[in-house]
Design a protein around this motif. Structure first.
Motif, PDB file in Angstrom:
ATOM      1  N   ALA A  19       0.832  -1.208   0.000  1.00 15.87           N
ATOM      2  CA  ALA A  19       0.000   0.000   0.000  1.00 15.87           C
ATOM      3  C   ALA A  19       0.865   1.255   0.000  1.00 15.87           C
ATOM      4  O   ALA A  19       0.565   2.228  -0.701  1.00 15.87           O
ATOM      5  CB  ALA A  19      -0.932  -0.011   1.205  1.00 15.87           C
ATOM      6  N   ASP A  20       1.944   1.253   0.782  1.00 18.63           N
ATOM      7  CA  ASP A  20       2.843   2.401   0.810  1.00 18.63           C
ATOM      8  C   ASP A  20       3.513   2.603  -0.550  1.00 18.63           C
ATOM      9  O   ASP A  20       3.666   3.740  -1.020  1.00 18.63           O
ATOM     10  CB  ASP A  20       3.911   2.222   1.895  1.00 18.63           C
ATOM     11  CG  ASP A  20       3.347   2.360   3.303  1.00 18.63           C
ATOM     12  OD1 ASP A  20       2.273   2.982   3.451  1.00 18.63           O
ATOM     13  OD2 ASP A  20       3.973   1.843   4.248  1.00 18.63           O
ATOM     14  N   GLU A  80       1.808   8.968  -6.433  1.00 16.00           N
ATOM     15  CA  GLU A  80       2.233  10.360  -6.291  1.00 16.00           C
ATOM     16  C   GLU A  80       3.239  10.737  -7.375  1.00 16.00           C
ATOM     17  O   GLU A  80       3.216  11.854  -7.910  1.00 16.00           O
ATOM     18  CB  GLU A  80       2.832  10.587  -4.899  1.00 16.00           C
ATOM     19  CG  GLU A  80       1.784  10.564  -3.786  1.00 16.00           C
ATOM     20  CD  GLU A  80       2.399  10.567  -2.393  1.00 16.00           C
ATOM     21  OE1 GLU A  80       3.654  10.463  -2.278  1.00 16.00           O
ATOM     22  OE2 GLU A  80       1.639  10.653  -1.401  1.00 16.00           O
ATOM     23  N   ARG A 124       1.036   4.099  -2.933  1.00 17.95           N
ATOM     24  CA  ARG A 124       0.815   5.516  -2.650  1.00 17.95           C
ATOM     25  C   ARG A 124       1.940   6.359  -3.236  1.00 17.95           C
ATOM     26  O   ARG A 124       1.698   7.356  -3.940  1.00 17.95           O
ATOM     27  CB  ARG A 124       0.726   5.749  -1.144  1.00 17.95           C
ATOM     28  CG  ARG A 124       0.647   7.226  -0.751  1.00 17.95           C
ATOM     29  CD  ARG A 124       0.655   7.408   0.762  1.00 17.95           C
ATOM     30  NE  ARG A 124       1.791   6.785   1.403  1.00 17.95           N
ATOM     31  CZ  ARG A 124       3.020   7.333   1.441  1.00 17.95           C
ATOM     32  NH1 ARG A 124       3.247   8.511   0.849  1.00 17.95           N
ATOM     33  NH2 ARG A 124       4.013   6.723   2.054  1.00 17.95           N
TER      34      ARG A 124
END
Length: 206
Positions: A192-193, A200, A196
């Motif tokens: 998930a990180d 970005e 993300r």
């Protein structure tokens, strides 16, 4: 969309006429699909990952055959008033940790084949695609998620953009149609990180 894939027929350089029965049928199929969906779909991405080795030790589709494929689809679509407005995106190439961004080199070889065989970019001959498709799987197990993903993203994307600029003299859009991380490698939380941070990178990329 095809009843059969091209098998092993497109691995080697073109050795005869600038035509191929499978590619001809493929171009016709693309046009048929575009005729059905052009009111709802603006961008059509072509043959998936032609630079993949597909179980062998070299590209499944040689760059010369890929250049022919792009040219045939372009000719078929642009000659039909009903669908000539659609955007044609090159089959997405592979930007992988394990291949050192070999997709950029494959793209350059495709451009070179197109120039040599079809005169791309010469005497008003257009390049037969509106953007470059790309699949990005980089920094797959990063120790420092933000720093490594950001650095690898910029390195890989700039590699593809550099080829486009050097071959066409202008920028052309890169269409990132796949990217991600495997939870089996990163674990769910780190996946998930990574997603993300990767998202970005895409959002801030002009």
């Amino acid at each position: 969309a095809m009843a059969k894939d091209p098998g092993e027929a497109l691995r080697d350089p073109i050795a005869g006429p600038l035509s191929h029965e499978w590619i001809g049928r493929y171009a016709e199929t693309v046009a048929q699909i575009a005729a059905l969906f052009h009111d709802d779909v603006a961008y059509f991405e072509l043959f998936n990952e032609p630079d993949d080795w597909h179980g062998s030790n070299r590209n499944w589709v040689h760059p010369e055959w890929f250049a022919l494929m792009l040219q045939e689809v372009h000719n078929r679509v642009r000659s039909d008033p009903a669908i000539r407005h659609i955007k044609l995106i090159s089959g997405p190439l592979q930007g992988l940790d394990i291949n050192g961004n070999a997709g950029a080199d494959y793209l350059r070889r495709t451009y070179q084949a197109g120039r040599r065989l079809f005169g791309w970019g010469q005497m008003g001959v257009p390049f037969p695609f509106d953007g470059v498709g790309y699949h990005l799987y980089i920094a797959q197990n990063p120790a420092q998620i933000e720093a490594e993903i950001d650095a690898q993203y910029r390195h890989y994307m700039e590699g593809v953009r550099r080829v486009i600029r050097e071959e066409e003299g202008v920028d052309k859009p890169v269409y990132l149609s796949e990217f991600g991380w495997q939870s089996s490698v990163t674990g769910d939380a780190r996946q998930a990180d990574c997603m993300r941070v990767g998202a970005e990178c895409v959002v801030k990329d002009p």
